[in-house]
Every structure is written in C-alpha cells, then in structure tokens.
Design an enzyme around this catalytic site. Structure first.
Site, PDB file in Angstrom:
ATOM      1  CG  ASP A 264      33.103  19.588  51.637  1.00  0.00           C
ATOM      2  OD1 ASP A 264      33.099  20.380  50.675  1.00  0.00           O
ATOM      3  OD2 ASP A 264      33.980  18.722  51.819  1.00  0.00           O
ATOM      4  CG  HIS A 294      44.232  35.234  40.858  1.00  0.00           C
ATOM      5  ND1 HIS A 294      45.221  34.290  40.738  1.00  0.00           N
ATOM      6  CD2 HIS A 294      44.642  36.089  41.817  1.00  0.00           C
ATOM      7  CE1 HIS A 294      46.195  34.567  41.589  1.00  0.00           C
ATOM      8  NE2 HIS A 294      45.881  35.663  42.258  1.00  0.00           N
ATOM      9  CB  SER A 465      48.821  36.531  42.882  1.00  0.00           C
ATOM     10  OG  SER A 465      48.386  35.623  43.854  1.00  0.00           O
TER      11      SER A 465
END
Length: 556
Positions: A264, A294, A465
């Site tokens: 992580d 996006h 989206s």
C-alpha cells in the site's frame, strides 16, 4: 473500458479473416446528440436545446454550484475556465487557510489524493483486492480460521470469488488481447498508409472500396472494433486506441496479480490515518494531479461554456464546477469519498456528481453519514449505475442510497446509460448496469463528446460515468431557474418527467434478450430537460390550489 466491451474485443480476433461484405454502413449520429430531441432529430437525447429555445429564452437564472467528485479536472481548459468555482474566501497562493476550513488555498476545490508537499497518488488497487489482503493479514488463512457459518466467512468467500477465481480468466483474456493489440496495430498501419492520414473514423472506413484484400480485411477488423461504440460514425481510431490501451494496461495488471501481500503506497504518499475518519485535513489543492481525463470529460458534459463558438456545449448554462479529486486509477477509498461529500456540502454545492463505484465498501458507515449530512444540507447526489451489464437489484454498487441503519436516502439518483436509439441495439448501452428497484432512470451515455485534459482537447467517451453528468446537468439547469426547489423535489421532478422510448423493447445489457425498457429502472424513462423544466415551473409558479401533489416514485 468495461467488461462487456472486453467480451466484444475478445471475439473480434477471429474477424481478421472476416469477409468484406459482413457489415452494413452505420447511421451518422450528431456529436451533440445527447442534447437533441427525438421529435426533431430522431435520437433519444434530453431535449436540452429545445428547452433553451422554447422555454428559457429571456429568462434569468441563478448560478448553481455543482461538485464533481472524480479524478480531477483540467482547470486550464478553454471551455471550462470560465465555469470553475473559485472560493471567494481564499486568497490564491498565500499558503494560508484564509477561510479556516482546514484546507489551505482550496481555490477551485480540493485533492484528497495528495500530501502537503505536493506528491499525489495516481493509481490505487481495487477495493476487493485491498479487502482480500486485509483479511489475510488478520486471519492468516481465513478458510481454516473462520467459522464457516459466520458473516466474516461469507464475506471472505465473496472476496475470493471476486479476486482469486477470475485470475485465470484475466490471463486468458490478456493473451487474447495481446493478439487483438497486434492485429489492431497491423490494421491501423495498413489503413493509415492507404488513406495517407494518421487517424480515421468509422464513416471513413465505410467509404473504402478497393480490390486490395489486405486493406479490406483491415477495414473489416477495425469496423468490428468500432462496433463496440454502436452506430456512431464519428468514432475515431486514435480515441478508440487510447481507451483500448487503458483497458489493456488494467487487464495486464490483473492477469499478473500474485498472492504476495499487497504493498500500500498510500501511507508513504498521503500519510493520513486511514482508519480515522476524523483525520480529515490531508491532501493538497492540486485538482489537476494525475490523469484528469475522466473528471474533465464529466465537467464538460455538465457545464462546458455554451454558445461560445468553440468545442461543445454543456447541459447547464449557469453553473460553477467545484473540483474534488478523490478517485484514482483504481477504486476510490470510502474515507476520501465521505470527506469529499462533506467538503462539497460545506462549501455550498447544490448537486454532487459521482461517476464512480465499486462492489465493496468496508467503511460504508462513513459514506452513509456523509450522504445523510449532504441530505440535511439539501444537496442532490447523482451516482453512476456501473458498467458491468449487471442487475443492481442483485449485486452491490457503492455508494448506495441504502444505509446500514435500514433507512433510505431521499437525495440520491442512480443513473444507467442509454444510446441514441437509431437501432434496436443502441437504445440501451450494452455495458450499462440496470435494476428495476436500484436504478432510477437512464440518460445518454454512449459516445458523448466533451472536454478532455492535455490542452484544449475534446473526445467522445462512453459509460454510465457519462450518463450521470447528463442528469447532473439537467438537475443544475432546473435548479438555476427554480432555485427554491428542495433536493427531494428535484429528484421527483427528474424521475416523473423522464420519458420512455417510443420503442418499448430493448436489448437487455449483457445479453441478446429483448425486454421492455420499463423493466430496467424505477421510472422506465430517459431524463428529459424540457419536461423537467415544465414540471418545475408548474410546481413553483402554478396555482397553489391546483398545484400537482408530488408523490415519491415508488420502488419495486
């Protein structure tokens, strides 16, 4: 690129030997089709252009603040600069938290995926993988240490089904995609050499007639790939190639996943206390960090400057966009989403667009509390239904309006993606999630042309989206002319004014089955700006004695 599109791509390998006469010419769909109306243009758009001409001419509006929780926004884009929210209480660049909200120099919004030194996270893993390795850290071997009748074990089995079992399929798909990529490059080389240009559209391919068999086979291969985008003749190779490469990269990552413990990177880069929702003053003001394609596309759909003679027009004409970066390349974290929602609500957003989602939410209580907080502030939240051809009545898609305390949010709309409707297969996006009780309505989400990052650029993209910001744009448009509406009222207006397609039968996403469009959502309709504005006017300005009584749209 979604799972359904991947399946089409996998099947396209064999088409390198397809016959030259295998495909009919497509029907041209205007780039702004989502703003048009069926009556005039024969596409299932939202009738926004009609509304501006017939209902809004000469009327005054109020600026509406819309928060876009996403991957970031290109704040330098020519079609977005003028519609960005600027925090009036902050002095740019003085490195002081002038408004005392805990976020220094949050001029256009906030980035929850960075640190105060300017480092930012671009990529993260999916939530299922994070949870899979978290369980392994806690229980060692959950299959032997957990009680087989426990909730924890059932949850573990879901994680195994999501993370471990699909790996063999990912590997097989990756091997196939390697072949597709090779054939795509080969076909593109042949076609660009023949056409003497670097890019080409489906319409351009349709016009090719030659006795050169290599060119014709390459043409048919590329037409098959372009068919993923439906009947739109404007789809271009370079746009498709970019989307394919993004999918290919993600698939490669999944295929090469091993059982070594997950590394992580968040503690090193962001450094927040991940298990503490009250540790909230982290991040930075770089809302353009990472890859804001996006979020930039979403922002343009909602509110790109209208009638300025460049680029494209957004749905709403009097909006300010607040940029909140909380969605990396990978799954968003519940903590970032919860704090992003609270930031938006605290800074005056009336609508929040959430074009993201995932199937696991380990800290759902945090997000539930944030949605309830936004609800108390009168904020409407618009959420994408997802792109896996799934029935959301049967699978989880978070954030969810269903709270852990068994109550339901009154300020959340979930949106599926519809197409232009020029053919039976293009009425509903083949990738869209759906659900008779869990998806509220549909909106245009196939080949939506909008702003993208990297200069003053524009491109088409598909997904729920893209459908969600169409609804967000309509919500903001209605609010700007009728600002006294509450979030529940606005939600009901958008639902009740949604229009069912004239052709009631559609192809159920992920299948070849014909089903009634009404079976795919609560309303059985497509959002319609013209109807929503008329209904809003009748509620706000109609005779109070004869004003229609608003009843909630029943689920189920």
């Amino acid at each position: 690129m979604n799972v359904r599109r991947a399946a089409v791509l996998v099947g396209s390998v064999a088409l390198m030997t397809a016959s030259a006469g295998a495909f009919a010419q497509g029907t041209s769909v205007p780039r702004n089709w989502h703003l048009l109306s069926y009556e005039k243009d024969s596409v299932y758009g939202i009738a926004a252009d009609k509304a501006y001409k017939e209902l809004l001419k000469g009327k005054k509006s109020t600026p509406i603040l819309v928060a876009v929780i996403d991957s970031g926004i290109d704040t330098t884009h020519e079609d977005l600069r003028s519609i960005l929210w600027t925090n009036p209480k902050e002095i740019p660049g003085n490195n002081i938290d002038d408004d005392g909200n805990g976020y220094v120099d949050d001029i256009h919004g906030w980035n929850f995926l960075g640190n105060k030194d300017g480092r930012n996270m671009k990529e993260d893993t999916d939530e299922a993988t994070r949870e899979y390795f978290r369980y392994r850290r806690i229980y060692g071997n959950p299959d032997s240490t957990l009680d087989k009748t426990s909730r924890e074990y059932a949850y573990w089995q879901r994680l195994v089904d999501k993370v471990v079992k699909p790996v063999s399929q990912y590997k097989a798909n990756y091997r196939t995609m390697v072949k597709v990529q090779e054939n795509m490059k080969k076909s593109a080389y042949i076609l660009t050499s023949y056409l003497k240009q670097d890019d080409f559209t489906k319409a351009k391919l349709d016009s090719i007639e030659t006795t050169d068999q290599d060119v014709m086979v390459a043409k048919q291969f590329m037409l098959r790939l372009f068919k993923i985008n439906g009947d739109d003749t404007n789809v271009a190779y370079l746009e498709f190639k970019s989307e394919f490469e993004e999918y290919f990269k993600d698939l490669k990552k999944k295929a090469e996943r091993n059982d070594e413990m997950l590394v992580d990177k968040r503690p090193e880069i962001i450094g927040d206390k991940q298990d503490d929702i009250n540790d909230k003053f982290y991040g930075n003001n770089d809302v353009m960090a990472g890859s804001p394609f996006h979020g930039t596309h979403v922002a343009g759909i909602i509110a790109a400057s209208r009638n300025n003679g460049i680029g494209m027009d957004g749905v709403a004409d009097n909006v300010r966009i607040m940029a909140i970066r909380a969605v990396p390349d990978g799954d968003e974290r519940d903590k970032d989403v919860a704090l992003a929602i609270r930031y938006a609500a605290d800074n005056g957003a009336r609508v929040i667009n959430m074009s993201f989602g995932k199937s696991f939410s380990p800290n759902k209580d945090w997000v539930d509390d944030a949605i309830k907080y936004a609800q108390s502030k009168g904020v409407l939240m618009v959420h994408a239904a997802g792109n896996d051809s799934n029935d959301n009545d049967r699978v989880d898609n978070f954030p969810s309006p269903h709270f852990n305390d068994h109550t339901i949010a009154t300020n959340v709309l979930t949106v599926g993606a519809s197409g232009s409707g020029r053919s039976l297969t293009s009425r509903v996006a083949n990738f869209s999630n759906y659900g008779k009780t869990e998806v509220d309505l549909f909106a245009p989400g196939v080949q939506i042309y909008s702003t993208v990052d990297g200069g003053n650029k524009y491109a088409s993209a598909s997904g729920t989206s893209m459908a969600a910001p169409v609804v967000t744009g309509v919500a903001a448009l209605v609010l700007s002319y009728y600002p006294t509406l509450t979030a529940p009222q606005l939600k009901m207006i958008l639902e009740k004014s949604a229009v069912p397609p004239r052709d009631s039968l559609v192809i159920k996403p992920g299948s070849d089955e014909k089903v009634p469009f009404s079976s795919l959502s609560v309303t059985g309709g497509i959002v319609n700006a013209y109807n929503a504005l008329k209904m809003a006017d009748s509620i706000v300005n109609g005779d109070k004695k004869t004003k229609p009584k608003m009843q909630p749209v029943k689920k189920g």
